[in-house]
Write an enzyme that holds these catalytic residues in place. Structure first.
Site, PDB file in Angstrom:
ATOM      1  N   LYS A   1      -2.890 -49.076 -20.226  1.00 20.45           N
ATOM      2  CA  LYS A   1      -2.170 -48.578 -19.040  1.00 20.45           C
ATOM      3  C   LYS A   1      -2.894 -47.386 -18.423  1.00 20.45           C
ATOM      4  CE  LYS A   1       0.748 -45.994 -22.234  1.00 20.45           C
ATOM      5  NZ  LYS A   1       1.956 -46.051 -23.062  1.00 20.45           N
TER       6      LYS A   1
ATOM      7  N   TYR B   1     -11.866 -17.397  -6.260  1.00 19.37           N
ATOM      8  CA  TYR B   1     -10.567 -17.022  -5.692  1.00 19.37           C
ATOM      9  C   TYR B   1      -9.928 -15.886  -6.466  1.00 19.37           C
ATOM     10  CZ  TYR B   1     -10.442 -21.138  -2.642  1.00 19.37           C
ATOM     11  OH  TYR B   1     -10.699 -22.059  -1.675  1.00 19.37           O
TER      12      TYR B   1
END
Ligand code: PLP
Length: 358
Positions: free
Chosen positions: A49, A259
């Protein structure tokens, strides 16, 4: 009115990607064989999956099939087509089962088995025409599956059950719940006619032979996850990310990086900007304290990880330059502990911008 050109345009081949995911197909095969061996008399299947836990079904399936895997599990119907490129329909089970008649019709058209999870799903499956299916009994995770008390329901008796399964809530722990779930499963099994019994995921396989039953369903361990301590030294790393250096620069004392200026140099420093960021699954938890590598040199991360870029200290690696690739360590148990995330989350958040190759 201006005519807009809608001529078919042939685009040139894109250049090689700045992000590479090296997939060790031999390690996937070895991991499956090890789990199959640990499953004793049972055969191991494979949970594929979420695009093979983020690794890429197109790379995972051939390796698993070559190793001998024959039973594959996905969660969504949208995941079936990619698996069908490699495996036969009757080797595929869809864990979410059928919630609509459209899903039942799709399952029947393809010949893929739904895992029936409720009396409602059982009725829907029969209403849609029925056929071979699997059945999930919820023995204690309280997530998906019929309740033990529903096993004797006539709508369940009418099903053509291939694999009767349950799922362990705490297989990665030494929890008493594991034995209680197994005992519950054994109490119920006689009420439902079935071909195979299955309860163990990766961690469940390591719980011991009595959990293997007929079929095991490993997932994370196929891809290098150490689901329990017993699997350390048995399971091999599968995924090796690499990213390109975009530029190299020199910064001085007092200069900050990234940042919010969370890193400030106190001496001249050589830094390199690497083309990987949190959009690629390189999350901010891999910031300072984490290092990338180049030919054996450590490249410590400086400042905040951005969406598409991360800056590293390359002062000790004079030859590193733009266009070079650096290695991103991907030690699942170690990185998961560091990040406060599960090994599953680290795998399934690997982004779409990697060129996957095995
Ligand atoms: C995902 C899943 C598995 C595989 O679990 P791992 O912990 O990754 O080995 C097995 N069975 C079911 C029902 C699942 O949802």
């Amino acid at each position: 009115m201006a005519r807009r050109a809608i001529l078919p345009m042939t685009l040139p081949e894109p250049p090689p990607a700045a992000l590479r995911l090296k997939i060790d197909a031999a390690a996937i095969a070895d991991n499956w064989r090890a789990l199959d061996r640990l499953s004793g008399g049972a055969r191991a299947g494979a949970a594929v999956k979420a695009d093979g836990y983020g690794v890429g079904v197109a790379h995972v399936l051939p390796a698993l099939l070559a190793a001998g895997a024959r039973d594959f599990f996905v969660a969504h119907w949208s995941e079936v087509a990619a698996v069908l490129d490699h495996a036969a329909a009757d080797q595929i089970s869809v864990l979410h089962g059928v919630s609509t008649l459209a899903e039942a019709a799709y399952a029947r058209a393809l010949g893929v088995r739904p895992v029936i999870n409720s009396l409602h799903q059982a009725r829907l499956w029969q209403e849609g025409g029925g056929g071979p299916c699997d059945l999930m009994i919820d023995t204690g995770i309280n997530r998906l599956g019929i309740a033990p008390g529903e096993a004797g329901d006539p709508v369940i008796a009418a099903l053509d059950v291939h694999t009767l399964m349950s799922h362990l809530a705490s297989a990665d722990e030494d929890a008493e719940l594991n034995d209680r779930q197994l005992a519950c499963f054994h109490r119920i099994k006689a009420q439902v006619k079935h071909r195979d019994l299955s309860i163990a995921n990766s961690a469940g396989i390591a719980l011991g032979a009595n959990f293997a039953l007929d079929l095991t369903r490993p997932g994370v361990a196929l891809y290098g996850g150490i689901a329990r301590r017993e699997l350390a030294g048995v399971i091999r790393q599968v995924v090796y990310p690499q990213a390109m250096v975009l530029q190299r620069r020199r910064i001085g004392p007092g200069d900050s990086v990234g940042y919010n200026a969370t890193f400030t140099a106190n001496a001249p420093l050589e830094v390199a900007t690497v083309a990987i960021g949190y959009a690629d699954g390189f999350l901010r938890c891999r910031g300072p304290g984490f290092a990338m590598h180049h030919h054996g040199y450590d490249l410590p991360v400086l400042g905040r990880v951005s969406m598409d870029m991360t800056v590293v200290d390359c002062s000790t690696c004079p030859q590193l330059s733009a266009g070079d690739f650096v290695e991103i360590p991907f030690d699942l148990p170690v990185d998961a502990a560091r990040c406060g995330l599960s090994q599953y989350e680290l795998l399934t958040s690997l982004g779409k911008r990697f060129t996957r190759h095995s």
